[in-house]
Design an enzyme around this catalytic site. Structure first.
Site, PDB file in Angstrom:
ATOM      1  N   ASP A   1      -6.995  -2.778   2.341  1.00  0.00           N
ATOM      2  CA  ASP A   1      -5.908  -3.756   2.267  1.00  0.00           C
ATOM      3  C   ASP A   1      -6.335  -5.150   2.723  1.00  0.00           C
ATOM      4  O   ASP A   1      -5.570  -6.110   2.545  1.00  0.00           O
ATOM      5  CB  ASP A   1      -4.715  -3.289   3.106  1.00  0.00           C
ATOM      6  CG  ASP A   1      -4.121  -1.998   2.589  1.00  0.00           C
ATOM      7  OD1 ASP A   1      -3.824  -1.932   1.385  1.00  0.00           O
ATOM      8  OD2 ASP A   1      -3.972  -1.046   3.384  1.00  0.00           O
TER       9      ASP A   1
ATOM     10  N   LYS B   1      -8.381  -4.762  -4.212  1.00  0.00           N
ATOM     11  CA  LYS B   1      -6.931  -4.931  -4.321  1.00  0.00           C
ATOM     12  C   LYS B   1      -6.563  -6.415  -4.398  1.00  0.00           C
ATOM     13  O   LYS B   1      -5.614  -6.788  -5.092  1.00  0.00           O
ATOM     14  CB  LYS B   1      -6.229  -4.296  -3.128  1.00  0.00           C
ATOM     15  CG  LYS B   1      -6.183  -2.782  -3.131  1.00  0.00           C
ATOM     16  CD  LYS B   1      -5.291  -2.317  -1.983  1.00  0.00           C
ATOM     17  CE  LYS B   1      -5.219  -0.818  -1.871  1.00  0.00           C
ATOM     18  NZ  LYS B   1      -4.298  -0.411  -0.782  1.00  0.00           N
TER      19      LYS B   1
ATOM     20  N   ASP C   1      -2.404  -0.803   5.724  1.00  0.00           N
ATOM     21  CA  ASP C   1      -2.854  -0.162   6.961  1.00  0.00           C
ATOM     22  C   ASP C   1      -4.361   0.046   7.036  1.00  0.00           C
ATOM     23  O   ASP C   1      -4.847   0.547   8.047  1.00  0.00           O
ATOM     24  CB  ASP C   1      -2.177   1.206   7.105  1.00  0.00           C
ATOM     25  CG  ASP C   1      -2.748   2.251   6.153  1.00  0.00           C
ATOM     26  OD1 ASP C   1      -2.924   1.929   4.958  1.00  0.00           O
ATOM     27  OD2 ASP C   1      -3.046   3.369   6.605  1.00  0.00           O
TER      28      ASP C   1
ATOM     29  N   ASP D   1       0.855  -1.181   0.000  1.00  0.00           N
ATOM     30  CA  ASP D   1       0.000   0.000   0.000  1.00  0.00           C
ATOM     31  C   ASP D   1       0.898   1.240   0.000  1.00  0.00           C
ATOM     32  O   ASP D   1       2.102   1.148   0.286  1.00  0.00           O
ATOM     33  CB  ASP D   1      -0.893  -0.052   1.242  1.00  0.00           C
ATOM     34  CG  ASP D   1      -1.726   1.192   1.424  1.00  0.00           C
ATOM     35  OD1 ASP D   1      -2.380   1.608   0.455  1.00  0.00           O
ATOM     36  OD2 ASP D   1      -1.705   1.747   2.541  1.00  0.00           O
TER      37      ASP D   1
ATOM     38  N   ASP E   1      -0.372   5.097   0.967  1.00  0.00           N
ATOM     39  CA  ASP E   1      -0.703   6.018   2.058  1.00  0.00           C
ATOM     40  C   ASP E   1      -0.735   5.284   3.393  1.00  0.00           C
ATOM     41  O   ASP E   1      -1.434   4.278   3.560  1.00  0.00           O
ATOM     42  CB  ASP E   1      -2.052   6.685   1.805  1.00  0.00           C
ATOM     43  CG  ASP E   1      -2.004   7.677   0.663  1.00  0.00           C
ATOM     44  OD1 ASP E   1      -1.214   8.629   0.756  1.00  0.00           O
ATOM     45  OD2 ASP E   1      -2.734   7.488  -0.322  1.00  0.00           O
TER      46      ASP E   1
END
Length: 229
Positions: free
Chosen positions: A181, A154, A177, A12, A14
């Site tokens: 995810d 994802k 995070d 990831d 951010d």
């Protein structure tokens, strides 16, 4: 086994490659190009952002963007979801007084192809009402609300990228995070949530790290590397 056998990474951006202020941690520019296996950037950001970041990091363009709505690997782009339905839902949200919250330029959505993102100050109740009406999903990444088709994720994007690389998705190590995810964690063979993760990522990850942001990503990479030394 040696470090040449290190697994591919699905990272990831951010909250994972950044520091606490949201900037890309400068250590990423040395650490990611040095990883000997493929590195995939998996993000909720619009497609051009991770592609540009690959260039700045000097890693191959392997991208899962827009929460799985767009993937890029080996020079081929794939799409998932239903952009037309998302646009109709967004129009309904606006017709009912909703505001995405980004202003006239709206650089958050200007180059977005498969979903629409709203600032966290937007009317969440109205967004969820519209999402349900149009059979869409509203994803809270901690940075924005993402209005997207349920079949774009994802995790699905990682399956596409893995197939293009002639890899099993279970070979990948994922670090993230946020709620978006969780599907990556479920698809990858091993997963780490950095300490600044939300509750969904915390529950989905194999390991929750004590370190935050890119410190956590580095800790995950070192743990993986240590098993091959």
């Amino acid at each position: 086994m040696t470090t040449d056998d290190l697994p591919p990474l699905a990272l990831d951006i951010d909250g994972t490659l950044t520091d606490g202020s949201g900037r890309i941690d400068p250590r990423a520019f040395a650490e990611l190009p040095a990883w000997p296996a493929p590195v995939v950037l998996a993000t909720g950001k619009a497609f051009p952002y991770p592609v540009a970041l690959c260039g700045f990091l000097d890693v191959a363009e392997r991208v899962i963007a827009e929460n799985g709505g767009v993937t890029l690997v080996g020079g081929a782009v794939s799409y998932a979801g239903d952009p037309d339905r998302v646009q109709r839902a967004t129009a309904a949200f606006r017709d009912r007084g909703g505001d995405l919250g980004w202003g006239d330029a709206d650089t958050v959505n200007r180059w977005r192809e498969t979903e629409v993102a709203a600032r966290l100050t937007a009317d969440e109740s109205l967004l969820r009402e519209v999402a349900a009406e149009f059979d869409l999903e509203l994803l809270d990444t901690g940075y924005a609300y993402h209005l997207k088709a349920p079949d774009a994720s994802k995790g699905h994007g990682l399956e596409l990228v893995a197939a293009a690389l002639d890899r099993d998705p279970a070979e990948f190590v994922a670090v993230g995070d946020s709620e978006n995810d969780a599907s990556t964690f479920e698809t990858a063979g091993r997963s780490f949530a950095v300490a600044n993760c939300d509750a969904t990522a915390r529950a989905a990850a194999d390991t929750v790290l004590s370190e935050s942001y890119f410190d956590g990503t580095l800790a995950a990479m070192r743990r993986v590397r240590s098993t091959f030394e």
